[in-house]
Each structure stands twice: as structure tokens, then as C-alpha cells.
Design a protein around this motif. Structure first.
Motif, PDB file in Angstrom:
ATOM      1  N   ASN A   6       0.963  -1.155  -0.031  1.00 56.63           N
ATOM      2  CA  ASN A   6       0.039   0.108   0.119  1.00 56.63           C
ATOM      3  C   ASN A   6       0.946   1.315  -0.160  1.00 56.63           C
ATOM      4  OD1 ASN A   6      -2.606  -1.256   0.245  1.00 56.63           O
ATOM      5  ND2 ASN A   6      -1.924  -2.050   2.225  1.00 56.63           N
ATOM      6  N   ILE A   7       0.934   2.105  -1.182  1.00 52.54           N
ATOM      7  CA  ILE A   7       1.755   3.024  -1.188  1.00 52.54           C
ATOM      8  C   ILE A   7       0.907   4.350  -0.965  1.00 52.54           C
ATOM      9  CG2 ILE A   7       2.813   4.435  -2.879  1.00 52.54           C
ATOM     10  CD1 ILE A   7       3.860   1.844  -4.357  1.00 52.54           C
ATOM     11  N   LYS A   8       1.306   5.128  -0.178  1.00 54.63           N
ATOM     12  CA  LYS A   8       0.744   6.303   0.282  1.00 54.63           C
ATOM     13  C   LYS A   8       1.116   7.646  -0.567  1.00 54.63           C
ATOM     14  CE  LYS A   8       0.156   9.333   4.588  1.00 54.63           C
ATOM     15  NZ  LYS A   8       0.676   9.332   5.956  1.00 54.63           N
ATOM     16  N   ARG A   9       2.278   7.646  -0.914  1.00 55.26           N
ATOM     17  CA  ARG A   9       2.638   8.822  -1.628  1.00 55.26           C
ATOM     18  C   ARG A   9       4.012   8.367  -2.618  1.00 55.26           C
ATOM     19  NH1 ARG A   9       2.435  13.191   1.663  1.00 55.26           N
ATOM     20  NH2 ARG A   9       4.130  12.106   2.939  1.00 55.26           N
ATOM     21  N   ILE A  10       4.138   8.717  -3.841  1.00 52.49           N
ATOM     22  CA  ILE A  10       5.303   8.737  -4.536  1.00 52.49           C
ATOM     23  C   ILE A  10       5.883  10.216  -4.902  1.00 52.49           C
ATOM     24  CG2 ILE A  10       6.402   7.880  -6.473  1.00 52.49           C
ATOM     25  CD1 ILE A  10       4.942   5.339  -6.592  1.00 52.49           C
ATOM     26  N   THR A  11       6.827  10.629  -4.865  1.00 49.73           N
ATOM     27  CA  THR A  11       7.474  11.605  -5.169  1.00 49.73           C
ATOM     28  C   THR A  11       8.705  11.645  -6.315  1.00 49.73           C
ATOM     29  OG1 THR A  11       7.127  12.825  -3.058  1.00 49.73           O
ATOM     30  CG2 THR A  11       8.437  14.032  -4.484  1.00 49.73           C
ATOM     31  N   PHE A  12       8.537  11.926  -7.279  1.00 43.96           N
ATOM     32  CA  PHE A  12       9.483  11.864  -8.462  1.00 43.96           C
ATOM     33  C   PHE A  12      10.357  13.310  -8.569  1.00 43.96           C
ATOM     34  CE2 PHE A  12       6.145   9.154  -9.765  1.00 43.96           C
ATOM     35  CZ  PHE A  12       6.922   8.192 -10.147  1.00 43.96           C
ATOM     36  N   TYR A  13      11.664  13.083  -8.343  1.00 40.77           N
ATOM     37  CA  TYR A  13      12.415  14.547  -8.598  1.00 40.77           C
ATOM     38  C   TYR A  13      13.162  14.529  -9.801  1.00 40.77           C
ATOM     39  CZ  TYR A  13      11.735  14.629  -3.490  1.00 40.77           C
ATOM     40  OH  TYR A  13      11.211  14.721  -2.291  1.00 40.77           O
ATOM     41  N   THR A  14      13.215  15.644 -10.442  1.00 40.86           N
ATOM     42  CA  THR A  14      14.071  15.929 -11.528  1.00 40.86           C
ATOM     43  C   THR A  14      15.172  16.569 -10.997  1.00 40.86           C
ATOM     44  OG1 THR A  14      12.732  17.792 -12.408  1.00 40.86           O
ATOM     45  CG2 THR A  14      12.073  15.539 -13.309  1.00 40.86           C
ATOM     46  N   THR A  15      16.149  17.462 -12.008  1.00 37.66           N
ATOM     47  CA  THR A  15      17.256  18.246 -11.685  1.00 37.66           C
ATOM     48  C   THR A  15      16.605  19.578 -10.974  1.00 37.66           C
ATOM     49  OG1 THR A  15      17.390  18.921 -13.844  1.00 37.66           O
ATOM     50  CG2 THR A  15      18.858  17.291 -13.091  1.00 37.66           C
ATOM     51  N   ASN A  16      15.287  19.834 -11.630  1.00 34.94           N
ATOM     52  CA  ASN A  16      15.007  21.315 -10.853  1.00 34.94           C
ATOM     53  C   ASN A  16      13.585  21.389 -10.686  1.00 34.94           C
ATOM     54  OD1 ASN A  16      13.784  21.155 -13.521  1.00 34.94           O
ATOM     55  ND2 ASN A  16      14.666  22.696 -14.298  1.00 34.94           N
ATOM     56  N   LYS A  17      12.932  20.256 -10.230  1.00 31.24           N
ATOM     57  CA  LYS A  17      11.466  20.016  -9.853  1.00 31.24           C
ATOM     58  C   LYS A  17      11.166  18.822  -9.389  1.00 31.24           C
ATOM     59  CE  LYS A  17       6.867  21.666 -12.173  1.00 31.24           C
ATOM     60  NZ  LYS A  17       6.488  21.930 -13.144  1.00 31.24           N
ATOM     61  N   LEU A  61      14.718  11.911 -14.583  1.00 26.44           N
ATOM     62  CA  LEU A  61      14.647  11.839 -13.011  1.00 26.44           C
ATOM     63  C   LEU A  61      16.058  11.610 -12.413  1.00 26.44           C
ATOM     64  CD1 LEU A  61      11.600   9.099 -13.074  1.00 26.44           C
ATOM     65  CD2 LEU A  61      11.490  11.705 -12.431  1.00 26.44           C
ATOM     66  N   THR A  62      16.042  12.234 -11.241  1.00 21.39           N
ATOM     67  CA  THR A  62      17.277  11.904 -10.244  1.00 21.39           C
ATOM     68  C   THR A  62      17.012  11.132  -9.156  1.00 21.39           C
ATOM     69  OG1 THR A  62      16.688  13.936  -9.240  1.00 21.39           O
ATOM     70  CG2 THR A  62      18.281  14.135 -10.985  1.00 21.39           C
ATOM     71  N   SER A  63      15.742  11.076  -8.767  1.00 20.25           N
ATOM     72  CA  SER A  63      15.372  10.020  -7.488  1.00 20.25           C
ATOM     73  C   SER A  63      13.974   9.980  -7.622  1.00 20.25           C
ATOM     74  CB  SER A  63      16.081  10.616  -6.145  1.00 20.25           C
ATOM     75  OG  SER A  63      15.510  11.809  -5.778  1.00 20.25           O
ATOM     76  N   ILE A  64      13.513   9.032  -6.509  1.00 18.96           N
ATOM     77  CA  ILE A  64      12.253   8.706  -6.182  1.00 18.96           C
ATOM     78  C   ILE A  64      12.149   8.431  -5.066  1.00 18.96           C
ATOM     79  CG2 ILE A  64      10.334   7.245  -6.832  1.00 18.96           C
ATOM     80  CD1 ILE A  64      11.768   6.304  -9.444  1.00 18.96           C
ATOM     81  N   CYS A  65      11.137   8.959  -4.498  1.00 15.06           N
ATOM     82  CA  CYS A  65      10.960   8.610  -2.769  1.00 15.06           C
ATOM     83  C   CYS A  65       9.507   7.934  -2.849  1.00 15.06           C
ATOM     84  CB  CYS A  65      11.021   9.856  -1.882  1.00 15.06           C
ATOM     85  SG  CYS A  65      10.708   9.393  -0.225  1.00 15.06           S
TER      86      CYS A  65
END
Length: 132
Positions: free
Chosen positions: A3-14, A34-38
């Protein structure tokens, strides 16, 4: 099932944050740098599902409670500090690192002095040279 509550995708500036599965599927189809995912799961038990899935790939990931940070294997805080130190000609300067989770270990490894927080788990507290 996880059960995933939230996913955040990070790019170099957003960054892009989602809690709706259909929006995530549409977003993933975009061509982004994409630079990372949380990923935030609803509870710690759900993290084991994510962990076993991610082990199939060459990724760097760190689980901290109900959160997991995912980056490419070569991307980490220690590498970033080493590059900044080199590019800014700071080789002779002392670098202090402050961290509270296992994704800070690479930063601890390349810094001259490392600090962990009292609120960190025991593994992190032991890796930092000092704890406050």
C-alpha cells in the motif's frame, strides 16, 4: 500487496508528488530526467514488498521507516560531496556531514567529520563519529 501512500519523483529542478495511482501511471510515461524517487508506504510491513522488487535492479535505495529513497547505483550524497569538493577546489578544507538515515552513509564516508542525530536509528548513530 504493498500500500503506497505517496510517490515523489525528483528531476534536476522540480519534483512531482502523487498519491493517485492512475496519475502515477500517466506520469511515468513522460520522458523526464529523473534524479531520484521517494516512496512512502502506509506502514513498515509494506516496505518489504518494495525492497524485494528493487533488489532486481542496479539501484541505490535506502529504507527509513515507511520511506524509501531510490537513485541510480552511482548516485549518492558522498559522490556529490566529492564532486563539489573537487570542482570548488576544496580539497584542503574540512567537510562536515550531518545525517539522520542510512542514505547519509556515503556522505559520512567522504567527510572529515560526521554527525548523526539522537533521533536516528542505532545503526546511523553508530556510523556518525558524533551524535547530537
Amino acid at each position: 500487496m504493498c500500500n503506497i501512500k505517496r510517490i515523489t519523483f525528483y528531476t534536476t529542478n522540480k519534483y512531482y508528488e502523487f498519491s493517485n495511482e492512475s496519475k502515477i501511471k500517466k506520469f511515468i510515461k513522460k520522458d523526464l530526467d529523473l534524479t531520484s524517487i521517494c516512496i512512502e508506504a502506509t506502514n513498515k510491513m509494506d516496505m518489504s514488498d518494495i525492497y524485494f522488487y528493487l533488489n532486481k535492479f542496479n539501484l541505490n535505495f535506502c529504507i527509513n521507516g515507511t520511506y524509501i529513497d531510490i537513485t541510480e547505483e552511482s548516485v549518492n550524497k558522498g559522490y556529490a560531496i566529492s564532486e563539489l569538493k573537487r570542482k570548488l577546489n576544496l580539497e584542503k578544507c574540512n567537510i562536515y556531514a550531518i545525517g539522520d538515515s542510512e542514505n547519509d552513509f556515503s556522505m559520512f564516508d567522504v567527510s572529515d567529520i560526521s554527525f548523526s542525530f539522537n533521533k536516528a536509528n542505532e545503526i546511523v548513530k553508530k556510523r556518525g563519529e558524533h551524535c547530537s
